[in-house]
Design an enzyme around this catalytic site. Structure first.
Site, PDB file in Angstrom:
ATOM      1  N   LYS A  63     -20.523 -48.317   3.069  1.00 18.35           N
ATOM      2  CA  LYS A  63     -20.598 -47.466   1.791  1.00 18.35           C
ATOM      3  C   LYS A  63     -19.206 -46.846   1.440  1.00 18.35           C
ATOM      4  O   LYS A  63     -19.178 -46.309   0.347  1.00 18.35           O
ATOM      5  CB  LYS A  63     -21.057 -46.211   2.825  1.00 18.35           C
ATOM      6  CG  LYS A  63     -21.358 -44.755   2.243  1.00 18.35           C
ATOM      7  CD  LYS A  63     -22.204 -44.857   1.472  1.00 18.35           C
ATOM      8  CE  LYS A  63     -22.791 -43.431   0.908  1.00 18.35           C
ATOM      9  NZ  LYS A  63     -23.820 -43.760   0.324  1.00 18.35           N
ATOM     10  N   TRP A  68     -14.992 -52.824   9.734  1.00 18.37           N
ATOM     11  CA  TRP A  68     -15.315 -54.077   8.405  1.00 18.37           C
ATOM     12  C   TRP A  68     -14.670 -54.897   8.426  1.00 18.37           C
ATOM     13  O   TRP A  68     -13.488 -54.872   8.257  1.00 18.37           O
ATOM     14  CB  TRP A  68     -15.698 -53.412   7.303  1.00 18.37           C
ATOM     15  CG  TRP A  68     -16.639 -53.109   6.377  1.00 18.37           C
ATOM     16  CD1 TRP A  68     -17.992 -53.383   6.056  1.00 18.37           C
ATOM     17  CD2 TRP A  68     -15.958 -54.014   5.542  1.00 18.37           C
ATOM     18  NE1 TRP A  68     -18.362 -54.529   5.324  1.00 18.37           N
ATOM     19  CE2 TRP A  68     -16.992 -54.506   4.304  1.00 18.37           C
ATOM     20  CE3 TRP A  68     -14.831 -54.422   4.305  1.00 18.37           C
ATOM     21  CZ2 TRP A  68     -16.624 -55.279   2.985  1.00 18.37           C
ATOM     22  CZ3 TRP A  68     -14.920 -54.723   3.024  1.00 18.37           C
ATOM     23  CH2 TRP A  68     -16.094 -55.368   2.902  1.00 18.37           C
ATOM     24  N   GLU A  73     -29.152 -54.719  -3.996  1.00 15.56           N
ATOM     25  CA  GLU A  73     -27.969 -54.384  -2.812  1.00 15.56           C
ATOM     26  C   GLU A  73     -28.971 -54.685  -1.540  1.00 15.56           C
ATOM     27  O   GLU A  73     -28.775 -54.310  -0.346  1.00 15.56           O
ATOM     28  CB  GLU A  73     -27.370 -53.433  -3.021  1.00 15.56           C
ATOM     29  CG  GLU A  73     -27.503 -52.433  -3.317  1.00 15.56           C
ATOM     30  CD  GLU A  73     -26.469 -51.256  -3.712  1.00 15.56           C
ATOM     31  OE1 GLU A  73     -25.245 -51.232  -3.272  1.00 15.56           O
ATOM     32  OE2 GLU A  73     -26.893 -50.289  -4.009  1.00 15.56           O
ATOM     33  N   LYS A 132     -29.747 -52.195  -7.392  1.00 16.68           N
ATOM     34  CA  LYS A 132     -30.034 -51.145  -6.463  1.00 16.68           C
ATOM     35  C   LYS A 132     -31.303 -52.708  -5.444  1.00 16.68           C
ATOM     36  O   LYS A 132     -31.208 -52.191  -4.256  1.00 16.68           O
ATOM     37  CB  LYS A 132     -31.406 -50.357  -6.524  1.00 16.68           C
ATOM     38  CG  LYS A 132     -30.583 -48.812  -6.929  1.00 16.68           C
ATOM     39  CD  LYS A 132     -30.383 -48.049  -5.241  1.00 16.68           C
ATOM     40  CE  LYS A 132     -28.209 -48.512  -5.924  1.00 16.68           C
ATOM     41  NZ  LYS A 132     -28.049 -48.132  -5.813  1.00 16.68           N
ATOM     42  N   GLU A 188     -29.031 -49.996 -13.172  1.00 16.99           N
ATOM     43  CA  GLU A 188     -28.520 -49.433 -11.702  1.00 16.99           C
ATOM     44  C   GLU A 188     -30.333 -49.943 -10.899  1.00 16.99           C
ATOM     45  O   GLU A 188     -29.654 -50.487  -9.925  1.00 16.99           O
ATOM     46  CB  GLU A 188     -28.217 -47.998 -12.034  1.00 16.99           C
ATOM     47  CG  GLU A 188     -28.514 -46.736 -10.524  1.00 16.99           C
ATOM     48  CD  GLU A 188     -27.657 -47.464  -9.800  1.00 16.99           C
ATOM     49  OE1 GLU A 188     -26.715 -48.292  -9.839  1.00 16.99           O
ATOM     50  OE2 GLU A 188     -27.836 -46.824  -8.520  1.00 16.99           O
ATOM     51  N   ARG A 209     -21.383 -45.735   7.093  1.00 19.99           N
ATOM     52  CA  ARG A 209     -19.355 -46.466   6.514  1.00 19.99           C
ATOM     53  C   ARG A 209     -19.680 -48.410   6.451  1.00 19.99           C
ATOM     54  O   ARG A 209     -19.132 -48.832   5.242  1.00 19.99           O
ATOM     55  CB  ARG A 209     -18.204 -46.277   7.147  1.00 19.99           C
ATOM     56  CG  ARG A 209     -18.075 -44.430   6.717  1.00 19.99           C
ATOM     57  CD  ARG A 209     -17.398 -44.055   8.540  1.00 19.99           C
ATOM     58  NE  ARG A 209     -15.468 -45.132   7.298  1.00 19.99           N
ATOM     59  CZ  ARG A 209     -14.596 -44.311   6.606  1.00 19.99           C
ATOM     60  NH1 ARG A 209     -15.257 -42.532   6.945  1.00 19.99           N
ATOM     61  NH2 ARG A 209     -13.934 -44.533   6.187  1.00 19.99           N
ATOM     62  N   CYS A 243     -13.918 -49.531   8.454  1.00 18.26           N
ATOM     63  CA  CYS A 243     -13.653 -49.000   9.131  1.00 18.26           C
ATOM     64  C   CYS A 243     -14.118 -48.210   9.299  1.00 18.26           C
ATOM     65  O   CYS A 243     -13.663 -47.176   8.337  1.00 18.26           O
ATOM     66  CB  CYS A 243     -12.736 -49.381   8.850  1.00 18.26           C
ATOM     67  SG  CYS A 243     -11.901 -51.491   8.987  1.00 18.26           S
ATOM     68  N   HIS A 254     -30.693 -63.682 -26.851  1.00 19.60           N
ATOM     69  CA  HIS A 254     -28.848 -64.712 -27.180  1.00 19.60           C
ATOM     70  C   HIS A 254     -29.157 -65.401 -25.729  1.00 19.60           C
ATOM     71  O   HIS A 254     -27.732 -65.549 -25.706  1.00 19.60           O
ATOM     72  CB  HIS A 254     -28.116 -63.394 -27.027  1.00 19.60           C
ATOM     73  CG  HIS A 254     -28.015 -63.022 -28.719  1.00 19.60           C
ATOM     74  ND1 HIS A 254     -28.565 -63.420 -30.011  1.00 19.60           N
ATOM     75  CD2 HIS A 254     -28.633 -61.895 -29.046  1.00 19.60           C
ATOM     76  CE1 HIS A 254     -28.507 -62.595 -30.637  1.00 19.60           C
ATOM     77  NE2 HIS A 254     -28.423 -61.131 -30.161  1.00 19.60           N
ATOM     78  N   ASN A 267      -7.629 -48.444  10.084  1.00 23.39           N
ATOM     79  CA  ASN A 267      -8.835 -48.852   8.736  1.00 23.39           C
ATOM     80  C   ASN A 267      -7.492 -49.009   7.530  1.00 23.39           C
ATOM     81  O   ASN A 267      -6.504 -48.660   7.367  1.00 23.39           O
ATOM     82  CB  ASN A 267      -8.811 -47.241   8.366  1.00 23.39           C
ATOM     83  CG  ASN A 267     -10.218 -47.017   8.202  1.00 23.39           C
ATOM     84  OD1 ASN A 267     -10.543 -48.649   7.131  1.00 23.39           O
ATOM     85  ND2 ASN A 267     -10.731 -46.208   7.658  1.00 23.39           N
ATOM     86  N   GLY A 268      -7.847 -49.705   7.095  1.00 23.47           N
ATOM     87  CA  GLY A 268      -6.891 -50.048   6.169  1.00 23.47           C
ATOM     88  C   GLY A 268      -6.645 -51.287   5.840  1.00 23.47           C
ATOM     89  O   GLY A 268      -6.787 -51.996   6.997  1.00 23.47           O
TER      90      GLY A 268
HETATM   91  C1  F6R Z   1     -24.281 -48.778  -4.612  1.00 25.73           C
HETATM   92  C2  F6R Z   1     -22.635 -48.084  -4.600  1.00 25.73           C
HETATM   93  C3  F6R Z   1     -21.931 -48.437  -4.542  1.00 25.73           C
HETATM   94  C4  F6R Z   1     -20.634 -47.760  -4.919  1.00 25.73           C
HETATM   95  C5  F6R Z   1     -19.284 -48.253  -5.125  1.00 25.73           C
HETATM   96  C6  F6R Z   1     -18.532 -46.619  -6.060  1.00 25.73           C
HETATM   97  O1  F6R Z   1     -25.165 -48.351  -4.277  1.00 25.73           O
HETATM   98  O2  F6R Z   1     -22.818 -46.864  -3.507  1.00 25.73           O
HETATM   99  O3  F6R Z   1     -21.713 -49.951  -5.896  1.00 25.73           O
HETATM  100  O4  F6R Z   1     -21.043 -46.666  -5.523  1.00 25.73           O
HETATM  101  O5  F6R Z   1     -18.920 -48.245  -4.068  1.00 25.73           O
HETATM  102  O6  F6R Z   1     -18.492 -46.238  -4.674  1.00 25.73           O
HETATM  103  P1  F6R Z   1     -18.319 -44.483  -4.602  1.00 25.73           P
HETATM  104  O7  F6R Z   1     -18.810 -43.538  -5.867  1.00 25.73           O
HETATM  105  O8  F6R Z   1     -17.841 -43.893  -3.131  1.00 25.73           O
HETATM  106  O9  F6R Z   1     -16.985 -44.533  -5.510  1.00 25.73           O
END
Ligand code: F6R
Length: 610
Positions: free
Chosen positions: A605, A75, A490, A487, A483, A27, A2, A506, A101-102
């Protein structure tokens, strides 16, 4: 997660709030709303959907004469995304509005009590209890009512409140969830983060946990939750608002991928002396004797930050010769971790607001460990919870999928490993000088990879309709495989799994057939020959191999169907280069499928809830 924005001044509040909400879009959200106060009356509009669709609703016949209001992007956590669950929420009599927010953890208990005392609820959210609680505690003093309400709630909150009897103020407060005040001339702002208000002012006050603020046109007053005045300093942010814009790129993610050469220059800038083989991390907060005392290191983070931590484990073990464990923050916090004053915990986070990482840090410090934060967002909550810091200097990252923050985290962890190795005498100044030289060439090498984007785009076109993908890597580049797979899944919604290449036989080898493309990270390394054997195992089962290899590797053509070359670099620095083609591949696959790469579905985000 949020986003909240509040405005009081002399301009049309709905326009300023709408524009702020747009800047908070990154976000992640599913619905949005604005409430304004106009001539003693509260007006509210809110609905499900993206702001581009809500523009007419939120800007037409509404609030243009009101110089005061609050807005929210939601959110969903409690109650599905819908118009009635969208914020702001009001009390039964329509006297006030709250954006939250929370998560209010004891909301069911409070809600039952409020219903019994006659309150009428119109949403399924936990947040609505705040509106009713403030209302029943109100007897003329809004701050007092908010303080009384907050004394009853358990959980996390950032809130902004307007009340029809108080056209001169907004009231806001925070616990765990972030909130800042923007200080203007004859106007003031409330926001979840600085991106929302940088276009209006760079003068901000960061509200701390358990603080409440009264925000008027001509000033702000801050109190603790017992109602005592707190003196705060205004900070001037040096962030460039243009850095939060797309700068001619079609989306933030592509812009951020292309920013990586400059970001790495910024991360390294002023922190090294090539001649003397020295690294300077001025905010480290750890003395030489502290660093000698540690017997082990535990690295924690979530998602991409966790994968950066996995690379950190390989880096520190090989350069500093100390045992390193890397754990997901959400696991670490609940497993009664064995850490003590001889443990250094390194917490990695782009946002510095991730709830699991913050809780894991608190747990580690409770047990006596020293905690070092590797963080991007300045003044974020994590920066206030740690003993020392290594800022990664990636600048604002807006795309939900993390890219430039990842390479900046890896660069920062390399600097940290070199410094620790130097202090613990596992590295010579000559070796450190050599690594500094190699680090400084990385930005140019990334530019070479970016210049090869057409080839990566063509490959993405070939594979964009695949349903599944396997990513394989070994050693330093096993996290690169993880990673790369993250990517792809997601943003393109293609199922992708990552495996340590030696582990394939395995189990996952059973999945391989002609419909299973396999991305193998096979750049120069101590396990190169082993990777070639793994590629052959895939070939023998009719899988299609895309190999990421080092420039000049002609051998790989005998084994792989497709290859992407990257410039030659040492194994320890290779994860910083190798992830870039994987980011571009995921970006183009998603882009060609017509998906919103900056705001993938269901993702946020800044993950400020558990
Ligand atoms: C993936 C991504 C998330 C963040 C995770 C941690 O692309 O962005 O997996 O890496 O939510 O976020 P931070 O780094 O802000 O603690």
């Amino acid at each position: 997660m949020c986003g909240i924005i509040g405005y009081i001044g002399d301009k049309p509040a709905n326009e300023i709030i709408f524009e702020g909400l747009l800047r908070l879009e990154y976000r992640g959200y599913d619905s949005a709303g604005i409430a304004v106060l106009d001539n003693g009356k509260i007006h509210v509009k809110k609905d499900l959907g993206k702001l581009s669709h809500l523009k007419e609703l939120l800007l037409t016949d509404f609030g243009s004469h009101s110089p005061q209001g609050i807005g929210h992007t939601r959110w969903a956590t409690h109650g599905r995304p819908s118009a009635f669950n969208a914020h702001p929420h009001g009390d039964s009599a329509g006297t006030l509005m709250v954006a939250h927010n929370g998560i209010i953890e004891n909301y069911m208990k409070l809600k039952n009590r409020l219903i019994q005392s006659g309150c009428v609820f119109s949403s399924q959210t936990d947040s609505e209890v705040l509106a009713h609680l403030i209302s029943i505690n109100y007897s003329g003093n809004l701050e007092e009512a908010v303080l009384k309400a907050l004394s009853e709630v358990e959980g996390a909150y950032a809130i902004a409140v307007i009340h029809k009897n108080h056209p001169d103020r907004l009231v806001c407060a925070r616990k765990e969830s972030p909130l800042i005040l923007g200080i203007g001339e004859g106007e003031n702002f409330i926001a979840s983060d600085a991106t929302a208000i940088l276009h209006h002012t760079r003068n901000v006050i960061f509200l701390e946990n358990l603080e409440l603020a009264t925000v008027k046109r001509d000033g702000v007053e801050i109190f603790d939750l017992s109602g005592n005045r707190v003196e705060k300093h205004i900070k001037q942010l040096d962030w460039n608002p243009v850095a939060a814009e797309k700068n001619g790129f079609p989306d933030f993610m592509l812009k951020e991928i292309y920013e990586q050469p400059q970001v790495i220059r910024n991360t390294i800038g002023g922190r090294t002396s090539e001649e003397e083989g020295k690294i300077y991390l001025t905010e480290l907060g750890l003395s030489g004797p502290d660093i000698f005392k540690f017997q082990r290191i535990v690295i924690i983070g979530c998602g991409t930050a966790y994968y950066a931590g996995c690379v950190g484990k390989y880096l520190i073990e090989s350069l500093v010769k100390m045992p390193v464990e890397c754990d997901l923050a959400s696991e670490f916090r609940y497993r009664n971790p064995l850490v003590d004053s001889h443990t250094l915990v390194i917490a990695i986070s782009q946002s510095g607001e991730t709830a699991d990482t913050l809780a894991a840090v608190k747990e580690a410090r409770k047990k006596g460990a020293k905690v070092l934060g590797v963080v991007n967002a300045k003044e974020s909550s994590l920066t206030r919870e740690v003993d020392g810091l290594v800022y990664i200097h990636a600048g604002p990252e807006i795309g939900v999928a993390s890219t430039k923050a990842y390479t900046a985290m890896l660069t920062s962890l390399t600097l940290l490993a070199l410094l620790l190795g130097k202090i613990r005498l596992t590295l010579t100044p000559e070796f450190v000088s050599e690594q500094i030289r190699a680090l400084k060439i990385l930005p140019q090498q990334i530019e070479t990879i970016l210049a090869n984007h057409e080839q990566i785009k063509e490959l993405a076109q070939t594979f964009m309709n695949s349903k599944n993908f396997l990513y394989l890597g070994r050693g330093f580049n096993f996290p690169t495989a993880m990673e790369g797979a993250l990517k792809l899944k997601e943003i393109s919604y293609i199922h992708a799994e990552a495996y340590a290449a030696g582990e394939m036989k395995h189990g996952p080898i059973a999945l391989i057939d002609k419909d299973m493309p396999v991305f193998v990270i096979a750049t120069n390394s101590s396990t190169y020959d082993k990777l070639i054997s793994n590629i052959q195992e895939v070939n023998a089962r009719s899988g299609t191999v895309i190999a990421l290899c080092s420039e000049g590797d002609n051998e790989i053509y005998n084994h792989a169907h497709h290859k992407i070359s990257v410039p030659n670099v040492s194994e320890i620095l290779s994860p910083i280069l190798n992830v870039v083609p994987l980011q571009l591949f995921a970006y183009y696959a998603a882009n060609m499928k017509g998906l919103n790469v900056d705001q993938p579905r269901n993702l946020a985000k800044s993950v400020t809830v558990e």
